[in-house]
Design a protein around this motif. Structure first.
Motif, PDB file in Angstrom:
ATOM      1  N   ASP A  51      -2.587   3.714   9.080  1.00 55.49           N
ATOM      2  CA  ASP A  51      -2.788   2.304   8.744  1.00 55.49           C
ATOM      3  C   ASP A  51      -1.684   1.439   9.346  1.00 55.49           C
ATOM      4  OD1 ASP A  51      -4.951   3.043   7.391  1.00 55.49           O
ATOM      5  OD2 ASP A  51      -4.134   2.772   5.375  1.00 55.49           O
ATOM      6  N   PHE A  53      -4.539  -9.804  -1.815  1.00 55.35           N
ATOM      7  CA  PHE A  53      -4.970  -8.550  -1.214  1.00 55.35           C
ATOM      8  C   PHE A  53      -4.610  -7.360  -2.103  1.00 55.35           C
ATOM      9  CE2 PHE A  53      -5.450  -5.347   2.036  1.00 55.35           C
ATOM     10  CZ  PHE A  53      -6.450  -5.870   2.832  1.00 55.35           C
ATOM     11  N   ALA A  54      -3.369  -7.390  -2.614  1.00 58.46           N
ATOM     12  CA  ALA A  54      -2.907  -6.267  -3.438  1.00 58.46           C
ATOM     13  C   ALA A  54      -3.704  -6.196  -4.736  1.00 58.46           C
ATOM     14  CB  ALA A  54      -1.421  -6.410  -3.727  1.00 58.46           C
ATOM     15  N   TRP A  88      -3.256  -2.603  -5.936  1.00 59.17           N
ATOM     16  CA  TRP A  88      -1.924  -2.139  -5.553  1.00 59.17           C
ATOM     17  C   TRP A  88      -0.882  -2.954  -6.279  1.00 59.17           C
ATOM     18  CZ3 TRP A  88      -2.795  -2.874   0.385  1.00 59.17           C
ATOM     19  CH2 TRP A  88      -3.755  -1.948   0.826  1.00 59.17           C
ATOM     20  N   ASN A 118      -1.714   6.913   5.625  1.00 62.09           N
ATOM     21  CA  ASN A 118      -1.052   5.632   5.505  1.00 62.09           C
ATOM     22  C   ASN A 118      -0.334   5.254   6.796  1.00 62.09           C
ATOM     23  OD1 ASN A 118      -0.701   3.650   3.341  1.00 62.09           O
ATOM     24  ND2 ASN A 118       1.441   3.851   3.926  1.00 62.09           N
ATOM     25  N   ALA A 171      -6.720  -7.260  -5.213  1.00 60.44           N
ATOM     26  CA  ALA A 171      -8.084  -6.822  -4.922  1.00 60.44           C
ATOM     27  C   ALA A 171      -8.140  -5.309  -4.754  1.00 60.44           C
ATOM     28  CB  ALA A 171      -8.597  -7.525  -3.674  1.00 60.44           C
ATOM     29  N   ASN A 172      -7.055  -4.695  -4.265  1.00 59.81           N
ATOM     30  CA  ASN A 172      -7.051  -3.259  -4.034  1.00 59.81           C
ATOM     31  C   ASN A 172      -6.398  -2.475  -5.167  1.00 59.81           C
ATOM     32  OD1 ASN A 172      -8.013  -2.522  -1.129  1.00 59.81           O
ATOM     33  ND2 ASN A 172      -6.904  -4.446  -0.964  1.00 59.81           N
ATOM     34  N   SER A 226       0.837  -1.190   0.000  1.00 57.95           N
ATOM     35  CA  SER A 226       0.000   0.000   0.000  1.00 57.95           C
ATOM     36  C   SER A 226       0.880   1.251   0.000  1.00 57.95           C
ATOM     37  CB  SER A 226      -0.976  -0.008   1.182  1.00 57.95           C
ATOM     38  OG  SER A 226      -0.370   0.513   2.333  1.00 57.95           O
ATOM     39  N   LYS A 245       1.868   1.761  -3.470  1.00 54.70           N
ATOM     40  CA  LYS A 245       0.765   2.388  -4.188  1.00 54.70           C
ATOM     41  C   LYS A 245       0.739   3.891  -3.889  1.00 54.70           C
ATOM     42  CE  LYS A 245      -3.134   3.005  -6.250  1.00 54.70           C
ATOM     43  NZ  LYS A 245      -3.197   2.926  -7.710  1.00 54.70           N
TER      44      LYS A 245
END
Ligand SMILES: Nc1ncnc2c1ncn2[C@@H]1O[C@H](COP(=O)(O)OP(=O)(O)OP(=O)(O)O)[C@@H](O)[C@H]1O
Ligand SMILES: [Mg+2]
Lengths: 228, 409
Positions: free
Chosen positions: B281, B361-362, B367, B278, B364-365, B66, B69
């Protein structure tokens, strides 16, 4: 150097407290090339004696000289080395690794001498051939009969060509015929020069060996030798 | 150094045959074969380590992905945008920027482009005139400069920004959330604002550097003055410069915008806010890393437990090996190797699982997948340390097994 292969002087071994004397003042000498049976009823101290002769254990009092070396004065590492190069063991329950081929079980007998795996396997094949199992090298213990398993165990004991071979009830788990063939194999090894000590409670088996030491309650009660 | 060597040489001066020797290769072989004979147990106890490492790797990987990204985003959006807002006055009420503020900003040396925005109070927007006037739904009306789209790097999701022709008609451009709230999907739709129909010219994508635009209904300067009664005071000014002059300009802005009350002016750098979000996060990832390390600890205890049981079960084997001539040290190495392999197995599996989780995960987002190799290396290194710690006590116990155990029934 004319050292005896085994020389025990007034050896005792006690366990626990109050101390139980498993071995009680044993003195005996075994010369190179002899084949000896140690006979006695259950609980008479045969295994305890074998532990002392095989340097697996140290005497409580008295001295044990194995292959000319005084066990009491040697470090654990030195005793390990003595066992790796000079003493072979055979046990009643074979103690083979399941799931490992005969050849690799036998090769384990050289594992602690720093020999590479190829050389270990090559010599394992030789040893298996020597015990008459040249055709069973890739079998696993579960695929072998009891007699064959004990032969594999004997091959493992002699693969490093030790001058002394100790066997604790080697035929104890075998039927008559395979027992007899194992005893015959021991005779052969003895004829090739290996000093052999066999522990047994089987008097009949003991009669077939040239020298018999009877023990009871940790003491030697008789020691008889056939005159050749 | 020299001295120690001599001492060692004295020991090795004994003929080679008087020492037991175990090749390093064979130590590993022994460790591996010990594991092979108990596959189920190996899988179960390696699983604990695997889950722990997977959690750690995934958490770190997700956060670095992230971050990657974000870096991508920042480099495309630029970090040279400053936002100037009318702050609160000394007495706590909302102050206004002077009418001339935007012009003053553009005159500062180094400023490349400017845009402004003026929030309009009391202007409410509805899907249609039939909607109950209570439901105005969190949409802020604002007059904006032409240049706003360019300066904030905003993009149109659909439709168009104001131009010379449309600026004079009752038209509105909606932020992404504002459009959603009004239920507007296509440009050309009419909405009810300030008792009048407005045509939606276009809808913006979410604006990362100016998220306040997302909930806005935006009007041209002309419309705001003519129809909505705007008094020409901006509330926010946006400004771009070269990267090097950002700090210098930042210092000059308050006085340029509001020479009388420079302390009321609020200057911010939206790219910092993005980075800070971020960072927030990562506070959450700290928690997950904590959970991962608990899993690792439990996994390590599992390995130790398995090894202790193994050693107890294999007393005869140990005795046999001692009879075959192995030393205590060799036995210790064998069981340590077994523990290390067991734990490393879990580590490698864990890295694999972690990578899969990160990738999923990446993706899906949207990233990029970014896992620093150091993270993977330290993951595996951690399992090796865990294996060593977990295996030490069992290995020492194994080495203490007396050789006579081979005969014990
Ligand atoms: N570790 C020990 N702790 C306590 N007592 C022991 C131990 N080892 C042996 N003994 C005792 O010493 C005696 C001799 O035991 P040992 O195992 O040497 O006999 P054995 O002649 O080999 O018997 P068997 O024919 O049943 O194998 C027994 O009374 C035994 O209980
Ligand atoms: Mg016995």
């Amino acid at each position: 150097m004319s050292a005896h292969v085994i020389e025990l002087n007034q050896v005792t071994r006690e366990h626990g407290s109050p101390p139980v004397r498993a071995v009680d003042g044993v003195s005996l000498i075994v010369e190179a090339g002899e084949m000896v049976a140690i006979v006695g009823p259950s609980g008479s101290g045969k295994s305890s004696l074998l532990n002392l002769i095989g340097t697996l254990d140290r005497p409580t009092t008295g001295s044990a000289l194995i292959d000319g070396a005084d066990v009491a004065r040697m470090s654990d590492n030195a005793l390990s080395a003595l066992r790796a190069y000079r003493v072979g063991f055979v046990f009643q329950q074979f103690h083979l690794s399941e799931g490992v081929t005969a050849i690799d079980n036998v090769a384990d007998g050289l594992l602690y001498t720093g020999v590479g795996v190829r050389e270990r396997r090559r010599r394992a094949v030789d040893a298996l051939t020597r015990v008459g199992l040249g055709h069973r090298t890739t079998h696993k213990p579960s695929q072998l009969s009891g007699g064959e398993r004990q032969r594999v165990a004997i091959a493992r004991a002699v693969v490093s060509r030790p001058p002394l071979l100790l066997a604790d009830e080697p035929t104890g788990n075998l039927d008559q015929t395979s027992g007899a063939s194992v005893v015959e194999l021991l005779h052969e090894l003895n004829r090739d020069g290996t000093t052999i000590v066999v522990i047994t409670h089987d008097v009949e088996l003991a009669q077939k060996l040239p020298r018999r030491i009877m023990i009871r309650d940790g003491r030697v009660v008789s020691d008889s030798k056939d005159t050749p | 150094m020299k001295r120690r060597r001599t001492a060692r040489e004295q020991v090795s001066a004994l003929p080679a045959k008087t020492r037991s020797r175990l090749l390093r290769k064979d130590v590993l072989r022994l460790g591996a074969s010990g594991l092979k004979s108990r596959p189920t147990r190996v899988v179960l106890s390696a699983l604990g380590i695997a889950i722990g490492i997977a959690a750690m790797i995934a958490v770190v990987g997700i956060s670095t992905s992230s971050q990657a990204k974000l870096n991508e985003q920042l480099s495309s959006l630029g970090t040279n945008l400053l936002t100037v807002g009318a702050g609160k006055s000394l007495f706590g009420d909302q102050s206004k920027l002077p009418e001339t503020a935007a012009g003053q900003v553009s005159r500062i040396e180094g400023v490349e482009k400017t845009a402004w925005l003026a929030e309009l109070e009391g202007i409410k927007s509805y899907r249609s005139r039939l909607i109950d006037s209570g439901q105005s739904g969190g949409i802020t009306a604002a007059a904006v400069s032409d240049t706003l789209l360019d300066v904030t790097e905003a993009s149109m999701k659909s439709g168009n920004w104001f131009n010379e022709a449309t600026a004079n008609y009752p038209t509105v451009v909606l932020g992404a959330k504002a459009a959603q709230r009004l239920g507007v999907v296509t440009p050309g739709t009419q909405v009810w604002i300030h008792d009048q129909l407005f045509t939606v010219l276009g809808v913006l994508d979410p604006v990362p550097l100016a998220p306040e635009l997302d909930t806005m209904a935006m009007f041209s300067e002309h419309t705001a003055i003519e129809t909505l009664g705007w008094e020409k005071n901006p509330t926010t000014i946006y400004e771009r410069s070269s990267d090097e002059s950002v700090d210098a300009i930042r210092a000059l802005l308050p006085r340029a915008v509001n020479p009388e009350n420079p302390e009321e002016v609020e200057v911010s750098r939206p790219s910092d806010a993005l980075a800070a979000k971020n960072a927030a996060d990562t506070a959450f990832t700290g928690l997950l890393v904590g959970l991962g390390s608990v899993a690792l600890l439990v996994g390590g205890i599992g390995v130790a437990n398995t090894m202790v049981i193994t050693v107890l079960e294999r007393r005869r084997e140990i005795g046999l090996r001692r009879a075959l001539g192995t030393t205590r040290k060799h036995i210790r190495s064998q069981f340590l190797a077994e523990a290390l392999l067991l734990s490393a197995l879990g580590g490698v599996a864990g890295v694999g699982i972690g990578m899969v989780v990160i990738t999923v995960f990446a993706n899906a987002n949207g990233w990029p997948v970014s896992v620093p190799p150091l993270v993977i290396i330290s993951g595996v290194a951690a399992t090796i340390v865990i294996g060593a710690v977990a295996g030490l006590y069992p290995a020492i116990r194994a080495a203490r097994t007396p050789p006579t155990a081979v005969l014990a029934s």
